[in-house]
Scaffold this motif. Structure first.
Motif, mmCIF file in Angstrom:
data_model
loop_
_atom_site.group_PDB
_atom_site.id
_atom_site.type_symbol
_atom_site.label_atom_id
_atom_site.label_comp_id
_atom_site.label_asym_id
_atom_site.label_seq_id
_atom_site.Cartn_x
_atom_site.Cartn_y
_atom_site.Cartn_z
ATOM 1 N N VAL A 60 0.847 -1.184 0.000
ATOM 2 C CA VAL A 60 0.000 0.000 0.000
ATOM 3 C C VAL A 60 0.885 1.237 0.000
ATOM 4 N N GLU A 61 0.551 2.181 -0.866
ATOM 5 C CA GLU A 61 1.162 3.510 -0.831
ATOM 6 C C GLU A 61 0.033 4.511 -0.910
ATOM 7 N N ALA A 62 0.055 5.502 -0.008
ATOM 8 C CA ALA A 62 -1.021 6.487 0.014
ATOM 9 C C ALA A 62 -0.474 7.856 0.376
ATOM 10 N N SER A 63 -1.132 8.887 -0.154
ATOM 11 C CA SER A 63 -0.767 10.265 0.140
ATOM 12 C C SER A 63 -2.046 11.040 0.445
ATOM 13 N N VAL A 64 -2.027 11.772 1.542
ATOM 14 C CA VAL A 64 -3.178 12.538 2.005
ATOM 15 C C VAL A 64 -2.870 14.019 1.841
ATOM 16 N N ASP A 65 -3.845 14.776 1.346
ATOM 17 C CA ASP A 65 -3.724 16.223 1.164
ATOM 18 C C ASP A 65 -4.010 16.915 2.494
ATOM 19 N N VAL A 66 -2.947 17.269 3.229
ATOM 20 C CA VAL A 66 -3.114 17.880 4.547
ATOM 21 C C VAL A 66 -3.752 19.267 4.434
ATOM 22 N N THR A 67 -3.563 19.936 3.317
ATOM 23 C CA THR A 67 -4.168 21.267 3.151
ATOM 24 C C THR A 67 -5.686 21.189 3.126
ATOM 25 N N SER A 68 -6.244 20.005 2.898
ATOM 26 C CA SER A 68 -7.698 19.830 2.824
ATOM 27 C C SER A 68 -8.342 19.619 4.194
ATOM 28 N N ILE A 69 -7.583 19.754 5.269
ATOM 29 C CA ILE A 69 -8.118 19.482 6.603
ATOM 30 C C ILE A 69 -9.429 20.236 6.827
ATOM 31 N N ASN A 70 -10.395 19.523 7.416
ATOM 32 C CA ASN A 70 -11.706 20.118 7.676
ATOM 33 C C ASN A 70 -12.221 19.614 9.019
ATOM 34 N N THR A 71 -12.315 20.537 9.989
ATOM 35 C CA THR A 71 -12.867 20.210 11.306
ATOM 36 C C THR A 71 -14.174 20.963 11.549
ATOM 37 N N SER A 72 -14.739 21.539 10.487
ATOM 38 C CA SER A 72 -15.973 22.333 10.552
ATOM 39 C C SER A 72 -15.792 23.634 11.327
ATOM 40 N N ASP A 73 -14.542 24.116 11.391
ATOM 41 C CA ASP A 73 -14.255 25.399 12.036
ATOM 42 C C ASP A 73 -13.099 26.045 11.260
ATOM 43 N N GLU A 74 -13.400 27.062 10.458
ATOM 44 C CA GLU A 74 -12.382 27.683 9.593
ATOM 45 C C GLU A 74 -11.176 28.190 10.355
ATOM 46 N N ASN A 75 -11.402 28.821 11.517
ATOM 47 C CA ASN A 75 -10.275 29.347 12.294
ATOM 48 C C ASN A 75 -9.376 28.229 12.787
#
Length: 187
Positions: A60-75
């Motif tokens: 398995v090789e995988a890469s995650v886009d960390v810039t896409s983080i979403n916690t439902s709070d923009e700040n």
């Protein structure tokens, strides 16, 4: 059957499976103020599973886009992208490369190297083959879920704040859960 004998996996078909991003997601949770959990998601940028006849030889090789983080709070998401946490300007991805697959106690375990913020550490994911099958468009698919817990400080994510009531704002342990689906590449 012994708990270490490989189970029958319905529809198991060897081959290379490439990520279907519209049916895949990485979720995480971490303690907040030591009283509740904050949950969030990342978009999966790419993943490839090479599934041979013997499932224990899967890679398995995988890469995650960390810039896409979403916690439902923009700040909060902005703070998590900053140098205090992921430093996405310099480290826009989180990457995983498997080093081995085991079957123990009735479970598949995928060992590998996880890189976050430029720091690589060994981790083990509990791995569950969700199944295999053909979609309505004739594409052969594989689905799986995986879960692990990491200490975020091992990866340089050390920012925190002490609370007046004792304890800290952000817990050390982060649970990472992956829901992945891939399409079998044409031969």
């Amino acid at each position: 059957m012994s708990s270490n004998a490989l189970p029958e996996i319905a529809g198991y078909k060897p081959g290379t499976y490439n990520l279907d991003p519209s049916h895949s997601e990485v979720q995480f949770s971490v303690r907040h103020m030591m009283i509740s959990k904050v949950r969030g998601t990342f978009g999966v940028k790419s993943a490839t599973f090479v599934v041979p006849e013997n499932p224990l030889e899967t890679t398995v090789e995988a890469s995650v886009d960390v810039t896409s983080i979403n916690t439902s709070d923009e700040n909060r998401d902005g703070h998590l992208r900053s140098a205090d946490f992921f430093d996405t300007e310099n480290h826009p991805t989180m990457d995983f490369r498997s080093t081995g697959v085991r079957y123990e106690g009735g479970e598949f375990l995928v060992d590998g190297d996880l890189t976050i913020r430029g720091i690589t550490k060994p981790v083990t994911f509990d791995f569950d083959f969700g199944g295999f099958g053909t979609d309505p468009y004739g594409n052969y698919k594989a689905g799986a879920t995986a879960k692990t817990v990491i200490n975020r400080e091992d990866f340089g994510l050390t920012w925190n704040a002490a609370l007046e009531t004792g304890g800290v704002l952000v817990g050390k342990d982060v649970t990472i859960e992956l829901d992945l689906q891939g399409s079998r590449a044409a031969e």
